[in-house]
Design an enzyme around this catalytic site. Structure first.
Site, PDB file in Angstrom:
ATOM      1  N   LYS A   1      -5.695 -13.232   7.170  1.00  0.00           N
ATOM      2  CA  LYS A   1      -5.799 -12.508   8.431  1.00  0.00           C
ATOM      3  C   LYS A   1      -4.418 -12.278   9.039  1.00  0.00           C
ATOM      4  O   LYS A   1      -3.529 -13.138   8.963  1.00  0.00           O
ATOM      5  CB  LYS A   1      -6.666 -13.289   9.423  1.00  0.00           C
ATOM      6  CG  LYS A   1      -8.126 -13.373   9.004  1.00  0.00           C
ATOM      7  CD  LYS A   1      -8.764 -12.013   8.906  1.00  0.00           C
ATOM      8  CE  LYS A   1     -10.212 -12.095   8.468  1.00  0.00           C
ATOM      9  NZ  LYS A   1     -10.827 -10.766   8.337  1.00  0.00           N
TER      10      LYS A   1
ATOM     11  N   ASP B   1      -5.510  -8.383   6.356  1.00  0.00           N
ATOM     12  CA  ASP B   1      -6.622  -7.765   7.087  1.00  0.00           C
ATOM     13  C   ASP B   1      -6.388  -7.981   8.575  1.00  0.00           C
ATOM     14  O   ASP B   1      -6.398  -9.118   9.049  1.00  0.00           O
ATOM     15  CB  ASP B   1      -7.935  -8.411   6.637  1.00  0.00           C
ATOM     16  CG  ASP B   1      -9.160  -7.822   7.327  1.00  0.00           C
ATOM     17  OD1 ASP B   1      -9.014  -6.869   8.110  1.00  0.00           O
ATOM     18  OD2 ASP B   1     -10.266  -8.328   7.071  1.00  0.00           O
TER      19      ASP B   1
ATOM     20  N   GLU C   1      -6.017  -4.030   5.003  1.00  0.00           N
ATOM     21  CA  GLU C   1      -7.407  -3.751   5.361  1.00  0.00           C
ATOM     22  C   GLU C   1      -7.569  -3.557   6.871  1.00  0.00           C
ATOM     23  O   GLU C   1      -6.996  -4.298   7.662  1.00  0.00           O
ATOM     24  CB  GLU C   1      -8.279  -4.912   4.889  1.00  0.00           C
ATOM     25  CG  GLU C   1      -9.764  -4.726   5.133  1.00  0.00           C
ATOM     26  CD  GLU C   1     -10.584  -5.789   4.421  1.00  0.00           C
ATOM     27  OE1 GLU C   1     -11.652  -6.151   4.946  1.00  0.00           O
ATOM     28  OE2 GLU C   1     -10.161  -6.262   3.342  1.00  0.00           O
TER      29      GLU C   1
ATOM     30  N   GLU D   1     -15.752  -1.198   6.465  1.00  0.00           N
ATOM     31  CA  GLU D   1     -16.824  -2.139   6.806  1.00  0.00           C
ATOM     32  C   GLU D   1     -17.496  -1.775   8.126  1.00  0.00           C
ATOM     33  O   GLU D   1     -18.594  -2.245   8.398  1.00  0.00           O
ATOM     34  CB  GLU D   1     -16.297  -3.574   6.854  1.00  0.00           C
ATOM     35  CG  GLU D   1     -15.403  -3.907   8.029  1.00  0.00           C
ATOM     36  CD  GLU D   1     -14.915  -5.354   7.997  1.00  0.00           C
ATOM     37  OE1 GLU D   1     -15.449  -6.150   8.773  1.00  0.00           O
ATOM     38  OE2 GLU D   1     -14.021  -5.662   7.194  1.00  0.00           O
TER      39      GLU D   1
ATOM     40  N   ASP E   1     -20.227  -2.397   3.514  1.00  0.00           N
ATOM     41  CA  ASP E   1     -20.991  -3.649   3.522  1.00  0.00           C
ATOM     42  C   ASP E   1     -22.424  -3.294   3.164  1.00  0.00           C
ATOM     43  O   ASP E   1     -23.108  -2.591   3.908  1.00  0.00           O
ATOM     44  CB  ASP E   1     -20.929  -4.335   4.889  1.00  0.00           C
ATOM     45  CG  ASP E   1     -21.511  -5.739   4.840  1.00  0.00           C
ATOM     46  OD1 ASP E   1     -22.711  -5.865   4.496  1.00  0.00           O
ATOM     47  OD2 ASP E   1     -20.784  -6.710   5.098  1.00  0.00           O
TER      48      ASP E   1
ATOM     49  N   HIS F   1     -17.343  -5.019   1.236  1.00  0.00           N
ATOM     50  CA  HIS F   1     -17.179  -6.096   2.215  1.00  0.00           C
ATOM     51  C   HIS F   1     -18.403  -6.992   2.139  1.00  0.00           C
ATOM     52  O   HIS F   1     -19.534  -6.508   2.049  1.00  0.00           O
ATOM     53  CB  HIS F   1     -17.061  -5.502   3.624  1.00  0.00           C
ATOM     54  CG  HIS F   1     -17.079  -6.520   4.717  1.00  0.00           C
ATOM     55  ND1 HIS F   1     -18.235  -6.868   5.390  1.00  0.00           N
ATOM     56  CD2 HIS F   1     -16.087  -7.279   5.253  1.00  0.00           C
ATOM     57  CE1 HIS F   1     -17.945  -7.775   6.303  1.00  0.00           C
ATOM     58  NE2 HIS F   1     -16.653  -8.046   6.242  1.00  0.00           N
TER      59      HIS F   1
ATOM     60  N   GLU G   1     -15.375  -9.354  -2.539  1.00  0.00           N
ATOM     61  CA  GLU G   1     -15.048 -10.385  -1.558  1.00  0.00           C
ATOM     62  C   GLU G   1     -15.936 -11.611  -1.740  1.00  0.00           C
ATOM     63  O   GLU G   1     -17.145 -11.496  -1.926  1.00  0.00           O
ATOM     64  CB  GLU G   1     -15.218  -9.823  -0.144  1.00  0.00           C
ATOM     65  CG  GLU G   1     -14.804 -10.770   0.945  1.00  0.00           C
ATOM     66  CD  GLU G   1     -14.640 -10.079   2.283  1.00  0.00           C
ATOM     67  OE1 GLU G   1     -13.878 -10.582   3.117  1.00  0.00           O
ATOM     68  OE2 GLU G   1     -15.276  -9.020   2.493  1.00  0.00           O
TER      69      GLU G   1
END
Length: 389
Positions: free
Chosen positions: A166, A194, A220, A246, A269, A296, A329
């Protein structure tokens, strides 16, 4: 093959260690799963991604329109649900409710034909998948960077060939953390970042240019999902591949991303964007634009298994004698709802997984654990607590 029961369940668990990212903090996991049962007793499990209670209400909304229908006609049922919600829910949690139902129908379909979902989707084009470890969230307390380095090294020791971290708390801190993680894991392990749409275009391009030298496999959700122009400009002005999607729903949302040349990697997703039925269409659309697809995934082994079967069926892009293994993922953060409630047959060895061969998704639910984590504050019909009935 008539549908006789549709039962949504909201399950919840208070985390031992809360964690946060650029937008907010998690201290509780809360997920909506659904069981669909046919007249002969065959059942399938699905899952929705998003606010669990809202998704449960969405499933209840769609229930009258598909009860008594043929479960094998999943496209007919998908179209019925889509048309019933199009006027006021072309994206969002009602689409996640459709997704949960759709995933359960694919699980049922595989069980009826005694085939894994990947075969029902058209065949296993990718027998082996190399998932990446999602983690490296922020936690409260001292020595955060040391903890992140330790976590990244743990994933490397477990055999993962890639990890995602992150960013999004500020450019200076992001650069410091990215540099430290890259140094710790070395040059042979892939590293993605991300920001969860934390930045404006100006900030995102500044961060991208400062971390390009750390060999970032993708950036991301760098900017707001509404900022298609920002996505496009960023992609044009950095060597780092751009990933996103996502927060998009249905093929129409991904059409906007692709038409605007926003991304290199599409990330639907499955449990939000329309289920496996719509994810298959999104994949075809992405391939027409010569883009990669990496779903995702966040939730229980129901969602993870749906992603495994989906990736197993993806076309190679563009395809050659020696392809890199496809990726997906794999969330490694604390999740008792994943690890205790759902049971699966997926084995990960040396950072790779073999696509399961059991019928359907190859998952089931531990009913005792389901009862243990059932959210008692959710408004249920009293009969639903008779889970084994």
């Amino acid at each position: 093959m008539k549908i006789t029961k549709i039962e949504p369940f909201v399950i919840t668990h208070k985390l031992d260690t809360p964690f946060y990212f650029s937008q907010w903090e998690y201290d509780t996991r809360k997920i909506c799963i659904v069981r669909i049962t046919l007249e002969d007793g065959t059942y399938g499990w699905g899952e929705g991604y998003g606010p669990a209670n809202v998704i449960k209400s969405g499933i209840e909304f769609f229930k009258p329109f598909i009860l008594g229908k043929n479960a094998l006609e999943h496209e007919v049922l998908w179209q019925e649900m889509y048309r019933r919600s199009m006027d006021y829910a072309r994206s969002g949690s009602l689409q996640a409710a459709i997704s949960a139902i759709d995933v359960a129908l694919w699980d049922i379909k595989g069980k009826i034909f005694n085939q894994p979902v990947s075969v029902m989707l058209g065949g296993i084009k990718n027998q082996v998948i190399e998932p990446y470890a999602t983690g490296l969230y922020f936690t409260r307390g001292e020595n955060l960077l040391e903890k992140l380095i330790e976590e990244a090294l743990m994933y490397k020791s477990q055999g993962f060939k890639a990890t995602k971290m992150k960013v999004g708390l500020g450019i200076k801190q992001d650069v410091e953390y990215v540099a430290a993680i890259r140094k710790a894991i070395g040059p042979d392990m892939k590293l993605m970042i991300d920001s969860n749409h934390a930045y404006s275009y100006r900030e995102a391009i500044e961060l991208a240019r400062k971390v390009e030298k750390y060999d970032i496999s993708w950036f991301e959700e760098p900017v707001s999902p509404e900022d298609y122009d920002g996505y496009r400009r960023l992609r044009e002005n950095t060597s780092i591949p751009i990933a996103g999607g996502e927060c998009e729903y249905l093929k129409f949302g991904f059409k906007r991303l692709l038409e605007n040349d926003c991304i290199d990697i599409a990330q639907p997703d499955i449990c939000a964007a329309g289920g496996l039925t719509e994810a298959k269409r999104i994949a075809v659309l992405a391939q027409a634009y010569n883009k990669d697809v990496v779903p995702h995934t966040w939730g229980t082994w129901i969602a993870i298994s749906a992603a495994v079967h989906f990736v197993a069926n993806l076309d190679q892009n563009p395809g050659r004698m020696y392809n890199e293994l496809p990726t997906m993922e794999l969330d490694r953060t604390e999740n008792a709802l994943r690890d205790e409630v759902t049971q699966h047959q997926i084995k990960i060895k040396n950072g790779q997984l073999q696509v399961p061969q059991l019928p359907g998704l190859g998952v089931d639910v531990d009913l005792d654990a389901l009862e243990k984590y059932l959210d008692k504050e959710t408004d249920y019909d009293k009969t639903i607590f008779k889970i084994r009935a």
